[in-house]
Design an enzyme around this catalytic site. Sequence first.
Site, short mmCIF file in Angstrom:
data_model
loop_
_atom_site.label_atom_id
_atom_site.label_comp_id
_atom_site.label_asym_id
_atom_site.label_seq_id
_atom_site.Cartn_x
_atom_site.Cartn_y
_atom_site.Cartn_z
N SER A 103 -62.10 -33.90 9.52
CA SER A 103 -63.24 -33.10 9.05
C SER A 103 -63.99 -33.94 8.02
O SER A 103 -63.45 -34.27 6.96
CB SER A 103 -62.73 -31.82 8.40
OG SER A 103 -63.68 -31.35 7.47
N HIS B 86 -64.88 -33.40 13.43
CA HIS B 86 -65.10 -31.99 13.07
C HIS B 86 -66.19 -31.96 11.99
O HIS B 86 -66.04 -32.56 10.93
CB HIS B 86 -63.78 -31.42 12.56
CG HIS B 86 -63.81 -29.99 12.15
ND1 HIS B 86 -63.53 -28.94 13.00
CD2 HIS B 86 -64.07 -29.42 10.94
CE1 HIS B 86 -63.61 -27.81 12.35
NE2 HIS B 86 -63.95 -28.04 11.10
N ASP C 179 -68.40 -29.64 9.51
CA ASP C 179 -68.46 -28.33 8.87
C ASP C 179 -69.88 -28.02 8.42
O ASP C 179 -70.44 -28.73 7.59
CB ASP C 179 -67.53 -28.30 7.66
CG ASP C 179 -66.07 -28.30 8.08
OD1 ASP C 179 -65.67 -27.38 8.82
OD2 ASP C 179 -65.34 -29.22 7.69
N MET D 126 -72.26 -25.27 6.57
CA MET D 126 -72.14 -24.13 5.66
C MET D 126 -73.49 -23.70 5.12
O MET D 126 -74.33 -24.56 4.83
CB MET D 126 -71.25 -24.51 4.48
CG MET D 126 -69.88 -24.99 4.90
SD MET D 126 -68.93 -25.45 3.46
CE MET D 126 -67.38 -25.87 4.23
N HIS E 231 -68.31 -26.77 13.40
CA HIS E 231 -67.73 -25.53 12.88
C HIS E 231 -68.80 -24.85 12.04
O HIS E 231 -69.05 -25.24 10.90
CB HIS E 231 -66.48 -25.90 12.06
CG HIS E 231 -65.81 -24.75 11.40
ND1 HIS E 231 -64.84 -24.90 10.42
CD2 HIS E 231 -65.93 -23.40 11.59
CE1 HIS E 231 -64.43 -23.71 10.02
NE2 HIS E 231 -65.07 -22.79 10.70
N MET F 293 -70.13 -22.30 9.74
CA MET F 293 -69.77 -21.25 8.78
C MET F 293 -71.08 -20.71 8.24
O MET F 293 -71.42 -20.88 7.05
CB MET F 293 -68.89 -21.85 7.68
CG MET F 293 -67.49 -22.15 8.17
SD MET F 293 -66.64 -23.36 7.14
CE MET F 293 -67.25 -24.86 7.87
N MET G 286 -58.28 -20.24 11.21
CA MET G 286 -58.41 -20.85 9.88
C MET G 286 -57.12 -20.66 9.08
O MET G 286 -56.59 -19.55 9.02
CB MET G 286 -59.57 -20.23 9.10
CG MET G 286 -60.96 -20.54 9.63
SD MET G 286 -61.32 -22.31 9.72
CE MET G 286 -61.19 -22.81 7.99
N ASP H 94 -57.32 -25.19 11.21
CA ASP H 94 -58.19 -25.90 10.25
C ASP H 94 -57.92 -25.41 8.83
O ASP H 94 -58.07 -24.22 8.54
CB ASP H 94 -59.65 -25.62 10.65
CG ASP H 94 -60.67 -26.30 9.74
OD1 ASP H 94 -60.28 -27.13 8.90
OD2 ASP H 94 -61.87 -25.99 9.90
N GLY I 266 -59.15 -32.69 6.74
CA GLY I 266 -60.12 -33.34 5.87
C GLY I 266 -59.44 -34.22 4.85
O GLY I 266 -59.30 -35.43 5.03
C1 DX5 Z 1 -62.96 -25.56 5.28
C2 DX5 Z 1 -63.37 -26.44 6.43
C3 DX5 Z 1 -62.35 -27.43 6.80
C4 DX5 Z 1 -62.01 -28.40 5.69
C5 DX5 Z 1 -60.63 -28.93 5.92
O1 DX5 Z 1 -63.95 -24.63 5.09
O2 DX5 Z 1 -63.64 -25.65 7.57
O3 DX5 Z 1 -62.71 -28.12 7.98
O4 DX5 Z 1 -62.90 -29.46 5.59
O5 DX5 Z 1 -60.27 -29.74 4.85
P1 DX5 Z 1 -58.75 -29.85 4.37
O6 DX5 Z 1 -57.98 -30.49 5.51
O7 DX5 Z 1 -58.84 -30.75 3.18
O8 DX5 Z 1 -58.27 -28.48 4.05
ZN ZN Z 2 -63.85 -26.71 9.47
#
Ligand code: DX5
Ligand code: ZN
Length: 225
Positions: free
Chosen positions: A10, A35, A37, A39, A68, A70, A139, A177, A199
């Site tokens: 990520s 991946h 993210d 937001m 992904h 969000m 999640m 994730d 991530g």
């Molecule tokens: C959280 C994200 C994840 C995040 C994961 O909102 O959807 O993809 O980046 O990061 P780690 O592996 O550090 O929890």
């Molecule tokens: Zn994510």
Amino acid sequence: MDRHKKIAPSILAADFSCLSEEIRAVEAAGADLIHVDVMDGRFVPNLSLGPRIVEAIRRMTRLPLYLHLMIERPDSFIEPFVQAGADSIIVHVEATPHLHRTLQQIKQTGVRTGVALNPATPLSAVEEILDEIDLLLVMSVNPGFSGQRFIPTVIKKIRTARRRLDAKARPPLLEVDGGLRIENVKPLSAAGVDLFVSGSAIFRSGDYKKAIAAMREAIETGERV
Ligand code: DX5
Ligand code: ZN
């Protein structure tokens, strides 16, 4: 190499001042896909990036880009993100009032469809749409930030999800994730996860190749359990 179980770094945890080097580095280190993210500061308490950055990322790598989302009411962003080069669009069940319609919209663009569930959302929330998706994302942290602590009760949810998915003629992939570390990857693999998003465990490791290899080994050990 076409592996059954895949690792998806990520980029939220990457150094954005040199994003293309970061992405090339995880690709060289053995990542299976990227991946991304997205937001909106409403659905989750953070902002990240939009279609223009995704379009730039598309030019940095040949790996598939799994987005992904969000974001609240994602419908109007599906087309721009597909145009930007997404290979898969994952939306949150909690973020769209007409999930079936949203999924049809994604399907029409020709990319893979995915649905994500927050830790507090029961699996029953997606029961009626399991035939419409290619991927179910469970999640294991509350979305918004990388580097959060893994919520252990998710392992049980994953096990149940695996059974429900396997009952389907065309089972969607099962993805997890949030908060992944070597210690929890093994039980998650044993519980039936196909796709592992990570991530901070990769980007904060200092040695991406070593981190991905160690995760891969934990996945394979879990598979044998
Ligand atoms: C959280 C994200 C994840 C995040 C994961 O909102 O959807 O993809 O980046 O990061 P780690 O592996 O550090 O929890
Ligand atoms: Zn994510």
